[in-house]
Scaffold this active site. Sequence first.
Site, PDB file in Angstrom:
ATOM      1  N   LYS A  57      32.899  18.274  66.456  1.00  0.00           N
ATOM      2  CA  LYS A  57      32.550  18.823  67.140  1.00  0.00           C
ATOM      3  C   LYS A  57      32.023  19.343  67.721  1.00  0.00           C
ATOM      4  CE  LYS A  57      35.036  17.161  70.777  1.00  0.00           C
ATOM      5  NZ  LYS A  57      35.244  16.887  72.138  1.00  0.00           N
ATOM      6  N   SER A  82      40.707  24.331  75.212  1.00  0.00           N
ATOM      7  CA  SER A  82      41.887  24.924  74.408  1.00  0.00           C
ATOM      8  C   SER A  82      41.988  24.218  72.344  1.00  0.00           C
ATOM      9  CB  SER A  82      43.149  24.824  74.499  1.00  0.00           C
ATOM     10  OG  SER A  82      43.464  23.002  74.413  1.00  0.00           O
ATOM     11  N   GLU A 208      42.372   4.552  70.897  1.00  0.00           N
ATOM     12  CA  GLU A 208      43.051   5.374  72.118  1.00  0.00           C
ATOM     13  C   GLU A 208      44.284   5.474  71.376  1.00  0.00           C
ATOM     14  OE1 GLU A 208      40.388   5.973  75.634  1.00  0.00           O
ATOM     15  OE2 GLU A 208      41.895   4.171  75.202  1.00  0.00           O
ATOM     16  N   GLY A 212      47.538   7.329  75.713  1.00  0.00           N
ATOM     17  CA  GLY A 212      45.861   7.873  77.057  1.00  0.00           C
ATOM     18  C   GLY A 212      44.963   6.685  76.630  1.00  0.00           C
ATOM     19  N   ASP A 214      43.055   5.629  78.551  1.00  0.00           N
ATOM     20  CA  ASP A 214      41.628   5.220  80.298  1.00  0.00           C
ATOM     21  C   ASP A 214      40.311   5.367  80.206  1.00  0.00           C
ATOM     22  OD1 ASP A 214      42.387   8.030  78.246  1.00  0.00           O
ATOM     23  OD2 ASP A 214      40.615   8.573  79.528  1.00  0.00           O
ATOM     24  N   SER A 308      37.847  12.138  62.059  1.00  0.00           N
ATOM     25  CA  SER A 308      37.402  12.914  63.242  1.00  0.00           C
ATOM     26  C   SER A 308      37.356  14.493  62.481  1.00  0.00           C
ATOM     27  CB  SER A 308      37.251  12.538  64.792  1.00  0.00           C
ATOM     28  OG  SER A 308      38.887  12.157  65.032  1.00  0.00           O
TER      29      SER A 308
END
Lengths: 341, 341
Positions: A57, A82, A208, A212, A214, A308
Amino acid sequence: MTPTTPPVTLDDVRDAAARLRGVAHRTSVLRSRTLDALVGAEIHLKCENFQRAGAFKFRGAYNAASRLTPEELSRGIAAYSSGNHAQAVALAARELGTTAVIVMPEDAPPSKRAATAGYGAEIVPYDRYTGDRVAIAEALAAERGLTVIPPYEHPHVIAGQGTAALELVAEAGELGTLVAPVGGGGLIAGSGTAVKGLHAGTRVIGVEPEAGDDTKRSLEAGRRVSIPVPHTIADGQALHTPGELTFSVNRRLLDDVVLVTDDEIRDAMRFAFERLKIVVEPSGATPLAALLTGRAGPLAGRVGVILSGGNIDAERFAELCGHQVPAGLPRVGGHPGAGGR
Amino acid sequence: MTPTTPPVTLDDVRDAAARLRGVAHRTSVLRSRTLDALVGAEIHLKCENFQRAGAFKFRGAYNAASRLTPEELSRGIAAYSSGNHAQAVALAARELGTTAVIVMPEDAPPSKRAATAGYGAEIVPYDRYTGDRVAIAEALAAERGLTVIPPYEHPHVIAGQGTAALELVAEAGELGTLVAPVGGGGLIAGSGTAVKGLHAGTRVIGVEPEAGDDTKRSLEAGRRVSIPVPHTIADGQALHTPGELTFSVNRRLLDDVVLVTDDEIRDAMRFAFERLKIVVEPSGATPLAALLTGRAGPLAGRVGVILSGGNIDAERFAELCGHQVPAGLPRVGGHPGAGGR
């Protein structure tokens, strides 16, 4: 921008890489003989768990923040998160000599709050049951003149995340396949842009958590669909719908999205711990889970994998992985305690 | 050999390095901004937890075994060990196309047995309360014509272990100080030989668990002393007396030996997990504990640290580190979950 110009290009990723030089870590790419033997391919693990602030990130957050004007920068930046993006924005602000305001649920884990505050950020708590974090962040931004750095819905964020894959290819060489987690979709959008920009034939597989899915559903539907907020240990991927921008990129780039269960993620975290001797958080372990279970499909040749992030504390790891050995993971060399890569 | 010729020289370590090229991993050297800030020095972590079979032991075992004649090799090799040396000898045998017999206590952890067997070794169990493993191994060796590869009492083993430090200096540059664990003394004897051979001014600091201070006491006494078999979580250092050969080397090379408690080792393992995102076994974490507690003394400039191994399973890690946060470890950035290096 003409309709055929993608929002993020290989050149954007290269520009981001130039900005990140000397600021982000050029993280290690690890190899494991055991893993290669289990998967039957040549696996190159890009260790973004070793990145500053513990996850990829920071790449996107810093790339985006570094492009602000001196005046914008002087007013400060903001984020709502968060998770790892909170720490990333806080660290980016510190590196750029400005301040960050992070809107964070008031029941966020104390460790995450402390980590974010430790980088010098101001934390604005909100009630996650009654508050709207985006609205709160935007109101604060308007009031104080802050610039919000979104977690994935921004071309500079996506381009920044893509630098992990750029480095991976520079070190490993042309990839037959890239496997990476899909949460909001920024990492795989940037990474896919990088690897397909370099070698159009590279397959890009997203992973995924089963609960989750999506992005998988959205790709199948050909449009963004929403699912109930998923319950999964992969907290970095507990989103109910893909980003609009990231989905517009990913629908072009992704060859497949595969799903892994929470138990398979736990097995992969344990494998990383016992065989690779590295710490990977649940979302970061999803690509490894896809490899170890064969869900990423039959793989051959050179496979790049983005691990990640590694932000998990010892207590939580013990809770998830410290008890019995789950069945179902293929074992080489008798036992994972064997060590060796 | 004249009385002034040391049993192991820098050239011996270089010879070992040539043999190990392409066989042992050239393990990563990690840096951590957090650790540098905490210690006030430039710390270079040589990650032997990433070594094949999970610890530095493979270097010495392979170097020694690779020097046997084809005829000796064809008869096989043997070792007595319940720990990392067992796996190292088993793997060295496999790499050299021969067989290994490992004498191991019958109550050794099933994971260690399975790991050793996983490399193809034959396990000969013995009763640790009534049996003498050295006698058993030597009787077996005589009967079957095997060559015993000792865990540290051999110049080729010591020279092999020293290659870790040779690589560390090649990557980091001249060291002001080297900090490494002391168990039987092979690692630090080889590493000390390497770093002082390269730069006579490098200080060499050994670290022992408080309960297993046989080398510290022996250095103070000026001769090898025995202590009761120590109870410590650092199982790789639970020895009651230094090796004769290793002590003869180490009394010349070691500038200091410092002690760390089991709680400090646990803190260091947790630090490695949460901040460095790597898995280090208790003995491997002792140098980090010496740094974090300041017991290695005030350090400045470039400090090399050998993290000697990472063979610990998730259950045992959870048992040692998965509960409350012990007090006493300095924290930067608020909380270890902060991640980042």
